[in-house]
Enzyme design. Sequence first.
Site, PDB file in Angstrom:
ATOM      1  N   ASP A   1       7.838 -37.487   4.615  1.00 19.09           N
ATOM      2  CA  ASP A   1       7.411 -36.868   3.351  1.00 19.09           C
ATOM      3  C   ASP A   1       8.391 -37.191   2.223  1.00 19.09           C
ATOM      4  O   ASP A   1       8.074 -37.002   1.049  1.00 19.09           O
ATOM      5  CB  ASP A   1       7.335 -35.332   3.516  1.00 19.09           C
ATOM      6  CG  ASP A   1       5.906 -34.846   3.713  1.00 19.09           C
ATOM      7  OD1 ASP A   1       4.972 -35.590   3.354  1.00 19.09           O
ATOM      8  OD2 ASP A   1       5.730 -33.721   4.223  1.00 19.09           O
TER       9      ASP A   1
ATOM     10  N   GLN B   1       4.227 -29.350   7.706  1.00 18.53           N
ATOM     11  CA  GLN B   1       3.264 -29.019   6.642  1.00 18.53           C
ATOM     12  C   GLN B   1       3.718 -27.773   5.868  1.00 18.53           C
ATOM     13  O   GLN B   1       4.031 -26.749   6.461  1.00 18.53           O
ATOM     14  CB  GLN B   1       1.879 -28.787   7.272  1.00 18.53           C
ATOM     15  CG  GLN B   1       0.778 -28.510   6.282  1.00 18.53           C
ATOM     16  CD  GLN B   1       0.451 -29.714   5.401  1.00 18.53           C
ATOM     17  OE1 GLN B   1       0.356 -30.839   5.858  1.00 18.53           O
ATOM     18  NE2 GLN B   1       0.296 -29.466   4.098  1.00 18.53           N
TER      19      GLN B   1
ATOM     20  N   LYS C   1      -4.909 -35.967   8.156  1.00 22.01           N
ATOM     21  CA  LYS C   1      -3.762 -36.861   8.363  1.00 22.01           C
ATOM     22  C   LYS C   1      -3.815 -37.443   9.774  1.00 22.01           C
ATOM     23  O   LYS C   1      -3.627 -38.649   9.961  1.00 22.01           O
ATOM     24  CB  LYS C   1      -2.446 -36.085   8.174  1.00 22.01           C
ATOM     25  CG  LYS C   1      -2.127 -35.805   6.712  1.00 22.01           C
ATOM     26  CD  LYS C   1      -0.993 -34.798   6.531  1.00 22.01           C
ATOM     27  CE  LYS C   1      -0.792 -34.488   5.061  1.00 22.01           C
ATOM     28  NZ  LYS C   1       0.149 -33.406   4.798  1.00 22.01           N
TER      29      LYS C   1
END
Length: 308
Positions: A126, A103, A59
């Site tokens: 997200d 994460q 990422k």
Amino acid sequence: MTSPAHAAKIIDGKAFAEALRGRIGAHVTRLGRQHGLVPGLAVVLVGEDPASQVYVRSKGRQAEACGIRSIDHRLAADTTEADLLALVEQLNQDPAIHGILVQLPLPPQIDPARVINAIAPDKDVDGFHVINAGRLATGQRTGPEAATVPCTPLGALMLLRDRLGDLIGRDALVLGRSNIVGRPMAQLLIQESCTVTVAHSKTQDLAAKCRAADILVAAVGRPELVRGDWIKPGATVIDVGINRISAPTPEKPDGTRLVGDVAFAEAIEIAGAITPVPGGIGPMTIACLLANSLTAACRQNGLAPPQL
Ligand code: NAD
């Protein structure tokens, strides 16, 4: 060797994602030139989970390649929930940070829902915050209060639209009901005016339900669960699953390979189009994270986000 007939059926998520990243990069450059604005993405990793480390590295690399500033925060596996919440709050207040990604999975002493819901909804790239889930569920897809859509289903929708044009009136089956993939995917397809069925581990006669679907999205995490004869001839199949299975060879007795939730070799004979694993949805997920970061930076600065 892939036959030309098979090649035409493969939905190349890798190529689509590369082109999308190119468009994002161009918009980021323009944002810098015209407004002196550099999108900033904070990626928080708690602990040493090897798969998470790979994702986070990837990422960060892809963000930087698009001109997005990526800042990693790596915390020890024994970090307390209070310390993680304090970091999230600090990032919420930082005007140079437009997107925050924590994460998952988190270590057991930390409640993931608590942490996700502590992220400022406009920085939740997200799209997992309850506010964004609620905005998506109520069809709020445009304007300054638009939902940030979770990256994997957003990528799946982009590929479906690219392949099929409008999706109005199609029968869609979403296999899986997780908050990360299945549920938001179903919400997006409802919004596209599909007739949506959501199947899960308690669904009866799954094969028959799959056979009725013009669009089949599989997000279960069960290697090759969906067989070729579960697929309606000509259907469009999106395989979200990423499963590592044992694949020993004489040279590599402990060899492994990645497969999806769909038995690809069988399915490609029947489907009209299908995403491969790897090279389908995986690359789209990261590209959509970058798209969400760019959109977040625009919105937080009162600018209209680009149409990507
Ligand atoms: P999850 O474990 O949270 O949810 C799985 C869902 O599948 C559940 O709703 C469950 O009810 C359903 N299910 C499980 N077994 C079933 C069965 N036998 N029959 C019918 N339904 C069944 O998983 P998730 O986070 O939604 O991820 C699903 C898969 O997608 C995993 O393989 C994951 O690695 C992959 N994934 C890929 C990406 C990507 O970027 N490509 C992103 C997220 C998840």
